[in-house]
Scaffold this active site. Structure first.
Site, PDB file in Angstrom:
ATOM      1  N   ASP A  28      -1.322  -1.810  -0.932  1.00  0.00           N
ATOM      2  CA  ASP A  28      -1.576  -0.706  -0.473  1.00  0.00           C
ATOM      3  C   ASP A  28      -3.091  -0.525  -1.239  1.00  0.00           C
ATOM      4  OD1 ASP A  28      -0.297  -0.383   1.832  1.00  0.00           O
ATOM      5  OD2 ASP A  28       0.980   2.183   1.440  1.00  0.00           O
ATOM      6  N   HIS A  52       6.729  -4.378   0.522  1.00  0.00           N
ATOM      7  CA  HIS A  52       5.945  -3.890   0.121  1.00  0.00           C
ATOM      8  C   HIS A  52       7.026  -2.193  -0.302  1.00  0.00           C
ATOM      9  CE1 HIS A  52       3.061  -0.733  -0.179  1.00  0.00           C
ATOM     10  NE2 HIS A  52       3.865  -0.623   1.255  1.00  0.00           N
ATOM     11  N   ASN A  73       1.981  -1.708   4.030  1.00  0.00           N
ATOM     12  CA  ASN A  73       1.111  -1.045   5.682  1.00  0.00           C
ATOM     13  C   ASN A  73      -0.376  -0.377   5.696  1.00  0.00           C
ATOM     14  OD1 ASN A  73       2.583   0.941   3.807  1.00  0.00           O
ATOM     15  ND2 ASN A  73       2.116   2.336   5.410  1.00  0.00           N
ATOM     16  N   HIS A  74      -0.769  -0.480   4.861  1.00  0.00           N
ATOM     17  CA  HIS A  74      -2.257   0.103   5.009  1.00  0.00           C
ATOM     18  C   HIS A  74      -3.041  -1.093   4.900  1.00  0.00           C
ATOM     19  CE1 HIS A  74      -2.038   4.180   4.278  1.00  0.00           C
ATOM     20  NE2 HIS A  74      -0.821   4.631   3.844  1.00  0.00           N
ATOM     21  N   HIS A  98      -3.880   2.119  -3.599  1.00  0.00           N
ATOM     22  CA  HIS A  98      -5.018   2.880  -3.229  1.00  0.00           C
ATOM     23  C   HIS A  98      -5.854   4.298  -2.844  1.00  0.00           C
ATOM     24  CE1 HIS A  98      -1.958   3.868   0.538  1.00  0.00           C
ATOM     25  NE2 HIS A  98      -1.019   3.867   0.082  1.00  0.00           N
ATOM     26  N   ASP A 101       1.353   0.644  -4.916  1.00  0.00           N
ATOM     27  CA  ASP A 101       0.481   0.779  -4.299  1.00  0.00           C
ATOM     28  C   ASP A 101      -0.580   1.412  -5.174  1.00  0.00           C
ATOM     29  OD1 ASP A 101       2.728   0.721  -2.906  1.00  0.00           O
ATOM     30  OD2 ASP A 101       1.640   2.864  -1.505  1.00  0.00           O
TER      31      ASP A 101
HETATM   32 MN   LIG Z   1       2.671   1.647   1.798  1.00  0.00          MN
END
Ligand SMILES: [Mn+2]
Length: 298
Positions: free
Chosen positions: A86, A168, A118-119, A60, A58
């Site tokens: 992500d 992920h 999932n993002h 982010h 990730d």
């Molecule tokens: Mn995630």
């Protein structure tokens, strides 16, 4: 075609992304999409002898972490770089991080790979920042459909050298899932994804391992999301003829973390994700033609 020097400039000077007009953004996204569309849901990559693949967790929106990772990649020169998704939501430089990853994919399509987290979903973007940032910058919310369409083309899993599965979140309850998607290209399933595959994709993006658990149980993360224990993990890996799982999706204060007798490696590549008062190092996985190792890189 975007010209390469423009993409190189974006990678080197991501602050220029703040001035990127919508037409140029759409051009870059369409080009990335056309590359992803030719990939399968399940990528299969072969690392050559004495070569390595760097697996990145990730990000982010943490541009500082991404830049430092890219510097290490420049120095160490791995054969493949695989992002586990992500890239957006939560951090300060989400669009910058996404565009850098897409620019790398366009410039080096057989070296840089991206999987869907999932993002990489509109629903999450609406709650965790990217949707708002995008709409503030590009003024009209209907323009976000280019991002939604991009997400639908991103692969969800990769197998390296027939032994290391990368994704992920985690294994799905359907043990046949990898066999079912093995020959599918995203463009083939885009319009009418069968429910069985939809559920598998969702669980791959969301599920978490849990020490001491037997089987699958429901997760606090939400309906349809599961925790998986060591027994089902081992069964899944054996049935699919795999040795290691590398995943991301959870941030641990110590950096990378091994689960399940050293067969599942969890990484996370955004440093100090929860702020400096709750520090975590950025971690990656390094895979060569027969081993997997975790590394806290800074
Ligand atoms: Mn995630």
């Amino acid at each position: 075609m975007s010209d390469n020097s423009f993409l190189q400039t974006l990678i080197k000077n991501p602050e220029k992304i703040a001035d990127l007009g919508f037409d140029k953004l759409r051009e870059i996204i369409n080009e990335a999409k056309s590359i992803f569309k030719e990939e399968k849901l399940l990528l299969e990559l072969n690392i050559e002898e004495n070569q390595e693949a760097y697996i990145i967790g990730d990000i982010h929106g943490n541009l500082n972490s991404l830049k430092r990772i890219l510097n290490i990649i420049k120095k160490e020169n791995p054969q493949f770089i695989l992002f586990l998704g992500d890239i957006v939501d939560r951090g300060q430089f989400q669009l910058e991080c996404l565009l850098i990853v897409l620019a790398l994919k366009i410039l080096y399509p057989n070296r840089y790979y991206l999987l869907r987290g999932n993002h990489e979903t509109v629903e999450m973007n609406k709650s965790y920042g990217f949707y708002t940032i995008f709409n503030q910058k590009y003024a009209r919310s209907d323009r976000f459909s280019i991002i939604r369409d991009l997400y639908k083309t991103i692969p969800i899993s990769a197998i390296l050298n027939d032994f290391a599965l990368c994704l992920h979140g985690g294994i799905p309850e359907n043990f046949e899932f990898l066999t079912e998607i093995r020959e599918l290209q995203l463009k083939e399933v885009k319009k009418n994804i069968p429910d069985s595959i939809k559920e598998g994709i969702y669980q791959i993006m969301w599920n978490d391992p849990k020490q001491g658990l037997t089987g699958f149980t429901g997760s606090f993360r939400g309906p349809g999301i599961k925790f998986y224990g060591q027994d089902v993990f081992e069964d899944f890996m054996e049935q699919n003829d795999l040795l290691y799982l590398v995943r991301s999706h959870e941030c641990f204060p110590e950096g990378y973390r091994w689960f399940f007798k050293g067969k599942l490696l969890s990484i996370f590549s955004s440093k100090n994700y929860r702020g400096e008062s709750m520090p975590n190092p950025a971690s990656i996985a390094i895979i060569n033609d027969n081993t997997v190792r975790g590394k806290n890189i800074f």
